[in-house]
Design a protein around this motif. Structure first.
Motif, PDB file in Angstrom:
ATOM      1  N   ARG A   1      -5.161   0.692  -3.617  1.00 16.06           N
ATOM      2  CA  ARG A   1      -4.755   1.904  -2.404  1.00 16.06           C
ATOM      3  C   ARG A   1      -3.753   2.314  -2.993  1.00 16.06           C
TER       4      ARG A   1
ATOM      5  N   TYR B   1       2.193  10.450   5.255  1.00 16.66           N
ATOM      6  CA  TYR B   1       1.793   9.284   6.782  1.00 16.66           C
ATOM      7  C   TYR B   1       1.077   8.170   5.658  1.00 16.66           C
ATOM      8  N   LEU B   2       0.213   8.426   5.129  1.00 16.53           N
ATOM      9  CA  LEU B   2      -0.664   7.421   4.479  1.00 16.53           C
ATOM     10  C   LEU B   2       0.631   6.099   3.624  1.00 16.53           C
TER      11      LEU B   2
ATOM     12  N   GLY C   1       2.754   4.403   6.582  1.00 14.38           N
ATOM     13  CA  GLY C   1       2.176   3.867   7.378  1.00 14.38           C
ATOM     14  C   GLY C   1       0.928   2.456   6.515  1.00 14.38           C
TER      15      GLY C   1
ATOM     16  N   TYR D   1      -0.761  -0.889   7.844  1.00 17.32           N
ATOM     17  CA  TYR D   1      -0.770  -0.848   8.496  1.00 17.32           C
ATOM     18  C   TYR D   1      -0.734  -2.032   9.784  1.00 17.32           C
ATOM     19  N   ASP D   2      -1.313  -3.247   9.022  1.00 17.51           N
ATOM     20  CA  ASP D   2      -1.032  -3.818  10.557  1.00 17.51           C
ATOM     21  C   ASP D   2       0.291  -4.341  11.422  1.00 17.51           C
ATOM     22  N   ARG D   3       1.106  -3.652  10.358  1.00 20.44           N
ATOM     23  CA  ARG D   3       2.879  -3.711  11.099  1.00 20.44           C
ATOM     24  C   ARG D   3       2.670  -2.662  12.351  1.00 20.44           C
ATOM     25  N   PRO D   4       2.569  -2.928  13.475  1.00 15.25           N
ATOM     26  CA  PRO D   4       2.575  -2.135  14.478  1.00 15.25           C
ATOM     27  C   PRO D   4       3.897  -0.616  14.214  1.00 15.25           C
TER      28      PRO D   4
ATOM     29  N   ALA E   1       3.150   1.838  11.757  1.00 21.36           N
ATOM     30  CA  ALA E   1       1.991   2.359  12.390  1.00 21.36           C
ATOM     31  C   ALA E   1       2.570   3.872  13.071  1.00 21.36           C
ATOM     32  N   ARG E   2       2.931   3.503  13.891  1.00 22.20           N
ATOM     33  CA  ARG E   2       3.637   4.288  14.584  1.00 22.20           C
ATOM     34  C   ARG E   2       4.487   5.416  14.409  1.00 22.20           C
TER      35      ARG E   2
END
Lengths: 613, 502
Positions: free
Chosen positions: A124, A160-161, A164, A167-170, A173-174
């Motif tokens: 990914r 952005y991708l 993040g 992704y499991d780290r808040p 993601a923020r």
């Protein structure tokens, strides 16, 4: 015909695109992880080769070749309104070489850096990287504002991708959403600007617009507003005050990503755009003054925040913001060439700084400079980083010295004394905060909690040395053969003195403890307090989001539920009641009906008379 | 009279409904299979319309005209032009997808469901192809009944309230529209001597400006505005969407809402040009309010489906904005945006339905960290979300960009406000995505969710193909609309000029 410029440029563009499509659509390939990385690296490597070839041609040939159109994207009114194509000139090809080179090296480095990442996740990662390379090249080669905007948004998506990516780290993601929203805020101006430009000039094409600008046929009415709006796009993307707040948070992404996207390439897109569209910006001096002041202010502001930051990546992020400020200031002062030159050299040594920081982070598993140190015995770790730091600080004969001096000269020449002072102060701080990091992270005594994990993966070291060699080569080339910029004779000495002063202060404070950093901090208490809180800007945006947007949205939601819809429910209740009341009119007495009919007929007559006349 | 292609496409689903009615009800799978086959066949039958359509001609193609009720002046007049073609194809494309999405979701009264959906398709197609006001009204009302049942029978807990609200709301509009149609019929007859409901005939007649035209415009406009829905007539929409089953939501958002915007384009603009011009600023302002209002209300919705429903208000605001710019770019953009909304919002509803089927909840707070569990779903969901927030390269951007090109020519302040809708869309969609997909897994119940099944892939991939296709090469789609749009604009302009001279 593969040798023709447009075709070859399309190959440069097409290789990462093909790699992205392969990785996105072929699930087994993507989930193979390292193999996916191999595909992406091969594609970008080949693209780098092709870009070099094109760059050699573009620099040796006549100034600008007219852009070639590949297909009509949005056709309208007979002739195509927006076309897709490539514009091959020295500017775009230099940038393309930088983008493909740094992409290639970063992707290579990532193979070692993300060695613990599960295979599907790594696939990914490389899919995103290929998409980024394609989008960035599309932006660079764009022959029109529309195409540039399309790819501009796509690089924003990649950013952005990749921010993040974990992704499991808040926090990641923020940060990803924050980056997307804040840059999008600037992009609103960009899109409004190009739409208004189209409404007044009738085209999006750079080639046509530049022709109109040169020929004086470009409608100048409202042009300042338009160019200001377009500049807003650059404010977001190139992290200019006050939209710079997303970039430090973007460091939540993997370090190689920060090196590529948030230092060397994507964030410079704003500077690139201003440089590309300079024939248009040149027509609106008022906007340029603003660009110069905002740039210089950003440069100093970000430098001050870097001085108090303890996260190594965030220091580098502030330094990127600051350097972008230098570039913008130069562009605003009417020296886009100098801005672009700094963009290129900065791209090389800032990528190296991040990748070098990645090595240190790899060793210590922390970003905190106060928990690093004791690396004197590992020259493979510190030599490239220190070289890049010297370049950033502007020490002769490294490239940062020349390009920064050229910027200062350009700003002074444009008559911008205020910005010049800000930038000069920034140059001092730059040297100071960078060497603060160097002395703390590399040469401070080793800490107890240190892992003793002293192996640097060969691939990572090799990439760092390559970039270090390139940094030195760029500097030497300019020192030996570069044409000298017309500047006051005292300027190089001032520039050097500021840099050495900053280095000296950092050495004295963080190696000798004279003056004690704590004492300095206490003496500059209010300033330090503000800088640590990022001058309240993040708080301001957060408050605007929470108490402005979300509160407004809640209010509107409530209004929708209880007022807009409520009125209807009340109306329907009235209808039911009304029906109930009207029912009582039917008394069953014939006289009442006759009276009713008579009254109705009378009303109709009156109405008819009134309507007739 | 020979039966033409348009008639075949329109009535094939109804014929299929009859066939399904004859099948035994206990074999649910076969019923759904036949229904899906009919819908797919209808789509296949509609393809020649697309490929046989001559983009250079502005007028009606595949025209069919037959006597129907000559004493009334109502004829069976159908056909497609560049405006209706895309919507016909959108309908035939989305119906099989909606049916396939209901494969496991609808277990109760399957037979009736399949019949209802097929009848609904005929009703919708009829609205888009009808060129006779009477015929149009018949289809317009006919399609209301199956939709009422879809919501009221197969809907959620509060389905009856939602279904009644939907029907009453629509009926208010259509009652007024009926009055306006009759008034138009009488006035046209009185003025020209030909009493007819034939749309092209009436459209050639220049309605005298004045209160008559204004009232007729308002009656039509109200009916369509409710359907769109234009702010402040939108409150039926969230209720209807939340209660409707997934298939119903897909059709409702994908096709039914387009009838309102299509109505403006087909009837209001060409029939009442001066009134349209006079009311354009109002509609323009309401559209912009809708864009911002829909986005803001979406932001705070705790329910995924309600969020998507309110986002429709914002998206349709963009469509209306485009149409009432009365510029080529705005109209083409508005039309393409109708298709985009059908695809993006349709896909959003499909995907919300998919996780609802797995978890039986639609509350955002019940999710979080889904990427780790269902990566394929999450990736496709991201593409759909990005398409809905108009990322360049995907379909939504083309529509919004064209609409903005039109809007900036008309009113800069309003256009700037509309542009700011883009950032609000990014806020509510990405915030929702972040809370549902990113972050750590917060609920144990989500740990064992299954990723997309082959059937779900089959449902989503066709939509995604068009989402990308329109984004990358919109000219495939805009090419067929431009001649008709240009003709429509010319007609509006010349009529307005004639009226001015008088």
């Amino acid at each position: 015909m593969l040798t023709g410029s447009p075709t070859l440029a399309l190959v440069v563009l097409g290789l990462p695109a093909a790699s992205f499509l392969a990785l996105a659509l072929l699930r087994p390939l993507r989930r193979a992880g390292r193999l996916a990385g191999g595909v992406s690296i091969t594609a970008i490597g080949a693209a780098f080769g092709a870009a070099c070839l094109l760059w050699l041609r573009a620099t040796s040939r006549a100034p600008l070749t007219s852009p070639s159109t590949s297909w009509a994207w949005i056709p309208a009114d007979g002739e195509p309104m927006a076309t897709v194509g490539v514009m091959v000139d020295e500017l775009s090809m230099t940038m393309a070489v930088l983008v493909t080179l740094v992409s290639f090296l970063v992707q290579l480095y990532s193979l070692a850096y993300l060695v613990d990442e599960p295979a599907p996740s790594l696939g990914r990662y490389y899919a995103y990287h290929s998409l980024f390379a394609f989008s960035m090249l599309g932006l660079v080669l764009a022959p029109s504002f529309v195409q540039m905007f399309v790819f501009w948004e796509l690089v924003g998506l990649c950013s952005y991708l990749l921010i993040g990516f974990w992704y499991d780290r808040p926090a990641a993601a923020r940060a990803a959403a924050k980056a997307f929203w804040i840059t999008k805020l600037g992009d609103l101006g960009f899109v409004a600007g190009i739409v208004m430009l189209w409404a007044s000039a009738g085209t999006f094409d750079f080639w046509t617009l530049f022709g109109q600008a040169a020929g004086g046929t470009l409608p100048t009415e409202g042009l300042a507003t338009i160019m200001f709006l377009i500049y807003l796009g650059a404010v977001g993307k190139s992290a200019q005050f006050p939209l710079h707040i997303w970039l430090p948070d973007a460091m939540e992404g993997p370090t190689p990503v920060s090196a590529l996207i948030h230092a060397a390439t994507m964030v410079t897109a704003g500077v690139f755009m201003v440089t590309r569209a300079f024939p248009l910006f040149g027509l609106v001096p008022d906007v340029l003054v603003l660009v110069a002041w905002v740039g210089a202010f950003t440069a100093l502001l970000a430098a001050s925040m870097a001085c108090v930051e303890s996260d190594i990546k965030r220091v580098l992020a502030y330094s990127t913001v600051s350097q972008l400020g230098y570039m913008m200031a130069a562009a605003g002062a009417g020296a886009p060439g100098e801005a672009f030159a700094h963009l290129v050299t900065h791209g090389v040594f800032k990528a190296l700084l991040f990748l070098g920081a990645g090595v240190v982070i790899h060793l210590f598993h922390t970003n905190d400079v106060f928990r690093m140190g004791g690396l004197t015995g590992l020259p493979a770790v510190w030599v490239p980083f220190v070289l890049a730091t010297l370049a950033l600080a502007g020490i002769w004969p490294l490239p940062g010295f020349f390009t920064k001096e050229a910027i200062l000269a350009g700003v002074l020449e444009g008559g911008f004394v205020g910005p010049f002072v800000l930038l000069a102060a920034g140059a001092f701080l730059t040297a100071f905060y960078m060497f603060r990091v160097v002395f703390l992270a590399f040469f401070a005594p080793a800490h107890g909690g240190h892992h003793g994990h002293h192996h640097v993966p060969t691939l990572m070291a090799a990439v760092c040395w390559t970039l270090a060699g390139l940094t030195v080569a760029l500097g030497l080339r300019t020192a030996l053969v570069g044409e000298h910029h017309p500047a006051p004779a005292w300027l190089p000495w001032l520039s050097l003195a500021l840099a050495l002063g900053g280095v000296g202060l950092a050495w004295s404070m963080y190696r000798r403890g004279v003056p004690d950093p704590a004492v300095v901090a206490a003496a500059l208490r209010p300033l330090e307090w503000m800088a640590r809180r990022r001058y309240g800007l993040d708080g301001l945006f957060a408050a605007a989001y929470r108490w402005g947007l979300l509160a407004l949205a809640s209010l509107v939601g409530w209004v929708d539920r209880y007022v807009v819809d409520g009125v209807l429910n009340v109306l329907s209740a009235w209808t039911l009641q009304g029906g109930d009341r009207l029912r009582r009119l039917q008394t069953g007495l014939a006289q009442d009906y006759v009276y009713g009919v008579a009254l109705g007929a009378l009303c109709l007559l009156v109405l008819a008379r009134w309507a007739w006349s | 009279m020979t039966v033409g292609l348009v008639t075949v496409v329109t009535f094939l689903p109804a014929a299929g409904a009859v066939a399904v009615a004859l099948l035994p009800r206990h074999r649910a799978d076969r019923l759904k299979g036949v229904g899906l086959a009919v819908a797919l066949l209808t789509f296949a039958a509609s393809l020649p319309l697309w490929f046989g359509f001559d983009p250079a001609l502005p007028g009606i193609q595949f025209e069919e005209l037959a006597r129907w009720m000559p004493t009334l002046g109502a004829g069976y007049h159908v056909g497609v032009d560049g405006i209706s073609l895309l919507l016909v194809l959108l309908t035939t494309f989305l119906t099989p997808i909606a049916l396939a999405s209901a494969w496991h979701a609808i277990e109760d009264r399957t037979k009736e469901f399949v019949i209802t959906m097929l009848l609904l398709e005929t009703g919708m197609l009829g609205v888009f192809v009808a060129l006779d006001l009477f015929l149009f009204f018949v289809f317009w009302e006919a399609m209301l009944i199956p939709m009422y049942f879809v919501i009221g029978v197969w809907g959620g807990a509060n389905r009856v309230y939602a279904a009644v609200k939907f029907v009453l709301y629509t009926m208010v509009g259509s009652a007024l529209m009926l009055v306006a149609i009759l008034a138009l019929y009488v006035q046209h007859g009185a003025a020209t001597g030909a009493y007819t409901f034939d749309l092209p005939t009436i459209a050639r007649w220049v309605i005298p400006a004045g209160p008559g035209q204004t009232l007729m415009f308002l009656a039509f406009a109200l009916a369509f505005a409710i359907k769109v829905p234009l702010f402040p007539f939108h409150t039926w929409l969230p209720d209807a969407h939340v209660e409707a089953p997934t298939a119903g939501s897909v059709i409702l958002a994908g096709v039914l809402l387009k009838m309102g915007t299509y109505g403006f384009l087909r009837f209001c603009l060409p029939l009442f040009p001066e009134a349209s011009l006079a009311f354009a600023p109002l509609v323009f302002a309401l559209a912009v309010i809708g864009i911002l209002y829909g986005a803001w209300v979406s932001t705070v919705q705790p329910d995924l489906k309600k969020l998507v429903a309110y986002s429709s208000v914002a998206h349709l605001g963009f469509v209306m904005l485009g149409l009432f710019t009365l510029t080529t770019q705005g109209l083409v953009g508005g039309l393409i945006q109708m298709v985009n909304h059908g695809l993006s919002t349709g896909a959003l509803f499909l995907m919300v339905g998919m996780i609802y089927e797995r978890r039986h909840t639609r509350l955002i707070a019940d999710f979080g960290g889904l990427w780790a569990v269902i990566p394929a779903f999450s990736a496709l969901f991201l593409v759909v979300v990005l398409s809905s927030l108009a990322l360049p390269g995907l379909n939504g951007f083309v529509g919004e960009f064209l609409v903005l090109l039109g809007a900036f020519q008309v009113s800069r302040p309003l256009a700037v406000l509309a542009t700011s809708g883009i950032i609000f869309a990014a806020v509510y969609l990405l915030w929702m995505y972040q809370r549902v997909i990113f972050g750590p897994l917060r609920h144990e119940a989500n740990r064992r969710l299954a990723d997309l099944t082959p059937r779900e892939w089959a449902v989503l991939v066709p939509v995604l193909v068009f989402i990308v296709w329109i984004g990358v090469s919109p000219s495939t789609f805009t090419r067929r609309t431009e001649a008709s749009i240009a003709a429509l604009l010319a007609q509006v302009e010349s009529k307005a000029r004639v009226a001015l001279v008088r």
